[in-house]
Motif scaffolding. Sequence first.
Motif, PDB file in Angstrom:
ATOM      1  N   PRO A   1      33.719  17.133  38.588  1.00 50.99           N
ATOM      2  CA  PRO A   1      34.488  18.392  38.552  1.00 50.99           C
ATOM      3  C   PRO A   1      35.963  18.102  38.310  1.00 50.99           C
ATOM      4  O   PRO A   1      36.464  17.014  38.622  1.00 50.99           O
ATOM      5  CB  PRO A   1      34.244  18.990  39.923  1.00 50.99           C
ATOM      6  CG  PRO A   1      33.909  17.836  40.798  1.00 50.99           C
ATOM      7  CD  PRO A   1      33.195  16.847  39.923  1.00 50.99           C
TER       8      PRO A   1
ATOM      9  N   THR B   1      33.578  24.488  43.961  1.00 51.17           N
ATOM     10  CA  THR B   1      32.754  23.769  42.994  1.00 51.17           C
ATOM     11  C   THR B   1      31.379  24.428  42.904  1.00 51.17           C
ATOM     12  O   THR B   1      30.675  24.547  43.924  1.00 51.17           O
ATOM     13  CB  THR B   1      32.623  22.307  43.392  1.00 51.17           C
ATOM     14  OG1 THR B   1      33.923  21.735  43.533  1.00 51.17           O
ATOM     15  CG2 THR B   1      31.848  21.532  42.347  1.00 51.17           C
TER      16      THR B   1
ATOM     17  N   PHE C   1      32.853  20.938  34.078  1.00 57.39           N
ATOM     18  CA  PHE C   1      32.828  19.537  34.485  1.00 57.39           C
ATOM     19  C   PHE C   1      33.215  18.652  33.301  1.00 57.39           C
ATOM     20  O   PHE C   1      32.971  19.001  32.138  1.00 57.39           O
ATOM     21  CB  PHE C   1      31.447  19.151  34.976  1.00 57.39           C
ATOM     22  CG  PHE C   1      31.162  19.619  36.386  1.00 57.39           C
ATOM     23  CD1 PHE C   1      31.973  20.561  36.984  1.00 57.39           C
ATOM     24  CD2 PHE C   1      30.100  19.111  37.122  1.00 57.39           C
ATOM     25  CE1 PHE C   1      31.723  21.005  38.270  1.00 57.39           C
ATOM     26  CE2 PHE C   1      29.848  19.540  38.412  1.00 57.39           C
ATOM     27  CZ  PHE C   1      30.667  20.498  38.979  1.00 57.39           C
TER      28      PHE C   1
ATOM     29  N   LYS D   1      27.867  24.004  36.949  1.00 55.35           N
ATOM     30  CA  LYS D   1      28.777  22.931  36.557  1.00 55.35           C
ATOM     31  C   LYS D   1      30.149  23.468  36.171  1.00 55.35           C
ATOM     32  O   LYS D   1      30.700  23.195  35.097  1.00 55.35           O
ATOM     33  CB  LYS D   1      28.197  22.112  35.398  1.00 55.35           C
ATOM     34  CG  LYS D   1      26.911  21.389  35.768  1.00 55.35           C
ATOM     35  CD  LYS D   1      26.408  20.536  34.639  1.00 55.35           C
ATOM     36  CE  LYS D   1      25.119  19.818  35.048  1.00 55.35           C
ATOM     37  NZ  LYS D   1      24.608  18.949  33.954  1.00 55.35           N
TER      38      LYS D   1
ATOM     39  N   GLU E   1      29.193  13.237  35.175  1.00 52.31           N
ATOM     40  CA  GLU E   1      29.972  14.463  35.151  1.00 52.31           C
ATOM     41  C   GLU E   1      30.696  14.641  36.481  1.00 52.31           C
ATOM     42  O   GLU E   1      30.096  14.542  37.543  1.00 52.31           O
ATOM     43  CB  GLU E   1      29.052  15.652  34.888  1.00 52.31           C
ATOM     44  CG  GLU E   1      28.413  15.628  33.499  1.00 52.31           C
ATOM     45  CD  GLU E   1      27.546  16.842  33.264  1.00 52.31           C
ATOM     46  OE1 GLU E   1      27.331  17.581  34.256  1.00 52.31           O
ATOM     47  OE2 GLU E   1      27.098  17.060  32.138  1.00 52.31           O
TER      48      GLU E   1
END
Length: 500
Positions: free
Chosen positions: A87, A94, A73, A99, A85
């Motif tokens: 992606p 995802t 991220f 993360k 944050e």
Amino acid sequence: MPVLIPPVEHSQDTRVGHPAWREATRALTDEAHQLTDRCGQEAVTMWQPDESVRDPNLAHHLCRAAYILPWRFRVEMLKGGSTMEKPPPGEGVTLWKSKMKPPAWHARLPLPMHRDARALQTAEVVQAHARGARLTAARLGRAQHQINGQLRLLQRQREATDRRLSEVRKALLINQQSVKLRGYRPKSETISDKADSMLTWEREELKSMKRKMETDMEKSEALLKTLASCRDSLVFCCKERLQAVELMNQPLDKVLEQAGRHSWVNITRLPTPRTQGLKTPPPDPVGTYTPECAAALYEAKRLLMESKDTLLDMAKNEEDIREQQQQISDRVCASLAQKMRETLELKDRLNMTLGLMRGTIHRCTKFNQEMYITRGLIKGPLSKSHLETREKLDRPLVRMYQRHVGTQLPEATRLAQGTDKLQRHISHVEKNLDELLAMRKNLTWSFNCKKIGHDVDYSVVRLRLRQRHPHVCFEQAQRLVNDWDPRTPPRMQTNSAAAK
């Protein structure tokens, strides 16, 4: 710690095997190592993307960290100073807990579920084709429905225009009959006047309106044939598209609603504002939206626009011609009514003149009779034996007075002069009486002509008002023009003629 020093004799090669034999074995092992590395890398690349293969210029322990770095991220700074944050962009799954967002996995070899995946892919392709065919069929059906609506509207407008054209033709027949009726007036009343000019002007205007209406009918007929041909093309394309859709699980209107296009040609209604309508797909000869369907829909859209303009023009022309025809007919009737009033005024004047002349003729006739009686009294009786003594010119008193010269009495001369003067006056009075009688005859004939002219104009106005009624059809007016003569009684139809 002691240091071992190899003996000097170890520098010499004590191996028994031949160096070439050893080199051959070493080369074989190197080749085996290279083949193992290559096959391992190829096996990995069959299951992983090209970018996942280890970089030969990068250390082995840093390859994984460098490979998964784009998956992590990213931290972005917001306006308030806080961070968030997000992606990385692109396709992939995802992983919010770790993360990370690895890219989509693309295998180069068929997986164990390859058969099921291909079956699902085939089903998706077939369903997509069925959906496209159903959507195209729905669009074609909606276009066909709109074309049918325009055909009905155009047919109704053609019927209205045809009725108006029949009224115009009937007005031409009424004008022809009006001219024919006015031709039966006496010769003294057939002098060209403004009523004749109005009838001529009405005929020319009606001919112009007739040509205009006939042009509209021809144009609408050609458009009607074109719309029918376009409808047939839409029906054929729709049936052809529906061959790929045997089971319809929802109506075509629902398909258009889901596609966000309530009207494919975008004429009658706008797309719903709550959904974004699908754009028109490009024509594909082997797809669901073929060039034939595209050409049919484009032709339908063009014809709908053209028919809409044509309907507006035809309705406007029909309304204008109706008002213009009514105004022209009213003006002609008004001119004929004005001519009737003028004729009636002249007829009343002639009647008054005839009344005055009748009294004068009576007085002159009575005075002439009295002068005839006076002349008879002056002239005396027809026989001498009927004379009285006092009326004789040779009575004793006159003979005695006329014995001497110069003593002649003027009685005889005066009697002769009076009789001659009275005769001349009687002749003059008779001449005046002849002139009065001739003038009375002329006035009477003129009075009768004015009466006939007034009756003819009244008959023309009554005919026009009766024949222009909407319940009187064109055939009745045509029959009146062809069969009726005002100078002859109407012909009685026999049973055979009525049967025909």
